[in-house]
Every structure is written in C-alpha cells, then in structure tokens.
Design a protein around this motif. Structure first.
Motif, mmCIF file in Angstrom:
data_model
loop_
_atom_site.group_PDB
_atom_site.id
_atom_site.type_symbol
_atom_site.label_atom_id
_atom_site.label_comp_id
_atom_site.label_asym_id
_atom_site.label_seq_id
_atom_site.Cartn_x
_atom_site.Cartn_y
_atom_site.Cartn_z
ATOM 1 N N GLY A 173 0.792 -1.219 0.000
ATOM 2 C CA GLY A 173 0.000 0.000 0.000
ATOM 3 C C GLY A 173 0.823 1.266 0.000
ATOM 4 N N LEU A 174 2.144 1.140 -0.102
ATOM 5 C CA LEU A 174 2.996 2.325 -0.041
ATOM 6 C C LEU A 174 2.827 3.211 -1.276
ATOM 7 C CD1 LEU A 174 5.201 4.010 1.273
ATOM 8 C CD2 LEU A 174 6.906 2.494 0.218
ATOM 9 N N LEU A 204 -10.111 15.761 -0.031
ATOM 10 C CA LEU A 204 -11.118 15.388 -1.026
ATOM 11 C C LEU A 204 -10.465 14.830 -2.292
ATOM 12 C CD1 LEU A 204 -14.142 15.443 -1.789
ATOM 13 C CD2 LEU A 204 -13.764 17.739 -2.712
ATOM 14 N N VAL A 205 -9.398 15.475 -2.747
ATOM 15 C CA VAL A 205 -8.740 15.058 -3.981
ATOM 16 C C VAL A 205 -8.010 13.732 -3.812
ATOM 17 C CG1 VAL A 205 -6.906 15.656 -5.611
ATOM 18 C CG2 VAL A 205 -8.521 17.405 -4.858
ATOM 19 N N THR A 206 -7.432 13.501 -2.640
ATOM 20 C CA THR A 206 -6.582 12.320 -2.437
ATOM 21 C C THR A 206 -7.301 11.144 -1.789
ATOM 22 O OG1 THR A 206 -5.836 13.134 -0.263
ATOM 23 C CG2 THR A 206 -4.545 13.785 -2.198
ATOM 24 N N HIS A 207 -8.556 11.308 -1.436
ATOM 25 C CA HIS A 207 -9.236 10.212 -0.718
ATOM 26 C C HIS A 207 -9.286 8.910 -1.514
ATOM 27 C CE1 HIS A 207 -11.579 8.745 2.642
ATOM 28 N NE2 HIS A 207 -12.419 8.189 1.784
ATOM 29 N N ILE A 245 -7.671 3.061 -1.543
ATOM 30 C CA ILE A 245 -6.892 1.978 -2.144
ATOM 31 C C ILE A 245 -5.767 1.542 -1.218
ATOM 32 C CG2 ILE A 245 -5.334 1.398 -4.048
ATOM 33 C CD1 ILE A 245 -7.067 3.217 -5.826
ATOM 34 N N THR A 246 -5.136 2.487 -0.543
ATOM 35 C CA THR A 246 -4.076 2.154 0.414
ATOM 36 C C THR A 246 -4.594 1.224 1.495
ATOM 37 O OG1 THR A 246 -2.918 4.263 0.071
ATOM 38 C CG2 THR A 246 -2.483 3.103 2.130
#
Length: 348
Positions: A120-121, A181-184, A189-190
C-alpha cells in the motif's frame, strides 16, 4: 516572515510542521500578543520548488512510517493473528497482553518478508504528493488574493487577535479539506491493499487495476467511502489544536522567564496530541467504512458487519467499547469480557 517590528519585541519562533494531519503548514508562535496560529505564508514559500521539497521530505517520512500504519490498520480492523501472552504492564503487574507493534510486524515479515511491511505504499505516496501540492496551491491563492486587495499587506505586522487566528485556521481548514477530497481515492486503495493481508487476496494489487475494480463494483462513490468522518475528524482536530493553543499561549502562559518562548513552542505539540486523541474515533470509523463490504475478508463478518452508514459503524463500535481500537500499539490490553477465537484471529 511573521517577525514583529515593534520596539522591544523579539522575533517569533517557528514551530515544526504538525504530524497530526497530512497537509500542514509551519506555525509561528511568539510572545504574548503574537498571533498563535498558522503563520503568514509568503509566495516564495508556496512556490513549486518549495512544494517539491515538501513532497520529497513527506515521501521519505511516509516510507519510514509505512510499517507502523500497516500494523495500525490491521489492528483497527480487529485482526489479531497472535494470541495474548502473559506479560507485565508499565507498573510491573502481570497481565495478559496483545502483541505490540514489533511482534505484529515480525509476524507479517515471517509471512511476506520485509517487503510485506510496505504493502500500500505506492498509493499512499501518491496521496501525500498530490495532497501537498493541492494544499500549497490553495494557500497560495489566498495569499495572492490578499496581495491584490492590499499590496502592502506583507509589510504590515500581523494582527494579534482571535479574529486573525480564526481567519488563518479557516484558510487552513479549506486547504486541508481540498487536499483530503482530492486524495481520498488513493487513501481508500491504500487501506484495501493493507487489509488484503487478512484473506491473502490480491484484488487491489497493481497501480491502475484498483481504480478499475472500485469503479466497476461500486461506482464513483466507492472512491469516497469513509470520506465524511475523515473530513469531520480533520476539521475538529485542526480547530481544537489551534484554539486550545491560542488560549494557552494568550491566557495561561505569562512572560517573564527565560524558558517561556520554548514553553509556548511546545504548546502546539501538546494541544495537537490532545486533539488527535479526542478525534481518533473519526479516524477509526473512516478507515472501517473505507474497507466495509469491499469484497475483502477484512471487510466482511466476522471482522466487520455490513454497516449501513458511518453513523451505524460509530454506534456499533461505541456499543462494543471499541472506539479506541488501534489507538495504541504498545501495552495493548486484552478487551474486557471478550474471548480470543483462534480460528478467526479475533476477539468476540
């Protein structure tokens, strides 16, 4: 930057970036009367070069902390692959304890090797890099708007008032919320990459295939599972941290001793830790909702019921007494009134 110009006043002290929320900015603290909130940011600081340096530094810290987060997420889900052992607590009493961070990490390494600790890195690095850029750009827009309204604002001394703290904290809230919001989707996925360890799945492996899988099975909303409690937790933590630090620096700490500046510098760390403890349930609920009913063993019973909403998840965790599960990775006590089930690798 943020340096007082009045007579008899010393320069402010720059406090390190907060470790509680991923997209933070330097905070300036000085003597009583200075603005105890996010520092005024110049356009040079918010340049792309500065953003790039922050991305590189953040990527290094993210890679170093990946094993810790990996173990933490598995504990939050309730996965306990190792049974309790008889040990001693910090007071010397014999108690049954759950394996801590190092024992848990050693178990993962035994199965997947050292590389297994970094599952997940890649999406997490993408999340940090994109979030840092978005956060910086939002703050830069605010700075440019201030300069357009008052070209000489950068030469003026910051207003020392509660209103200024509220203004700067509000801007930081908008910047962090935009980055979150943009990176959620990368955050979701992580988490799912990590939880695959429980059922030994490979459903969310790869770089692009997880996006296709989520869109095909859950639609656009699947990328934002657990977003609401995460945003609420970030906002509450930010406001609690800055407002408590303002109250402590303004009313609780008095000037007149040589170590007062250092004490005020540490107040942000203390209030930040306190705020993170209070808002931890939002982090837990957000992570559980991100993996709930996603096709992985860790998102289905017996580890997690099918929650109808994040409020339902909150309610059930509260009823079970699990609101702080995963908050500590050392001196972990066996849950009161629960039995360890070896076949399920969990307590019930």
């Amino acid at each position: 930057m943020g340096r007082g110009t009045g007579s008899g006043r010393k320069g402010t002290r720059k406090f390190p970036q907060s470790l509680l929320v991923p997209f933070s900015v330097p905070v300036t603290w000085g003597r009583r009367g200075d603005v105890p909130g996010p520092a005024r940011l110049g356009s040079a600081q918010l340049s792309m070069a500065d953003a790039a340096s922050q991305v590189l530094l953040g990527s290094g810290l993210t890679a170093l902390s990946q094993p810790l987060m990996y173990v933490k997420v598995l504990v939050q889900v309730g996965y306990e692959p190792l049974p309790p052992t008889l040990g001693r607590n910090m007071f010397g009493r014999q108690v049954y304890q759950l394996p801590g961070l190092f024992a848990y990490a050693k178990h993962i390494m035994k199965i997947d090797g050292r590389a297994g600790l970094f599952k997940g890195l890649t999406p997490r690095l993408c999340s940090g890099a994109i979030g840092t850029i978005v956060h910086s750009q939002v703050l830069q827009r605010y700075q440019e708007a201030d300069q357009e309204e008052d070209p000489g604002a950068s030469l003026k001394e910051p207003v020392s008032s509660l209103e200024q703290v509220i203004k700067e904290t509000s801007r930081e809230m908008v910047a962090r919320s935009a980055a979150t919001l943009v990176t959620h989707p990368f955050h979701v996925i992580t988490l799912r990459c990590m939880v695959q360890f429980i059922g030994r799945e490979t459903k969310y492996s790869g770089i692009f295939s997880p996006f296709v899988t989520i869109y095909r099975e859950e639609g656009i909303l699947g990328f934002f599972a657990g977003l609401v409690p995460r945003l609420l937790g970030d906002v509450l933590s930010l406001w609690l941290c800055n407002m408590l630090a303002y109250l402590i620096n303004t009313y609780a700490l008095e000037n007149g001793v040589s170590t007062m500046s250092e004490m005020k510098s540490y107040s942000q760390a203390v209030t930040g830790f306190f705020a993170s403890m209070l808002t931890y349930p939002f982090v837990l609920v957000s992570n559980l909702m991100a993996i709930n009913n996603c096709g992985l063993a860790g998102g289905f019973p017996p580890y997690a019921p099918n929650y109808s909403s994040w409020l339902d998840c909150w309610s059930q965790l509260l009823k079970e007494g699990n609101m702080s599960r995963g908050n500590s990775l050392f001196f972990r006590k066996v849950p009161a009134g629960k039995l360890y089930v070896w076949e399920e690798k969990r307590f019930r």
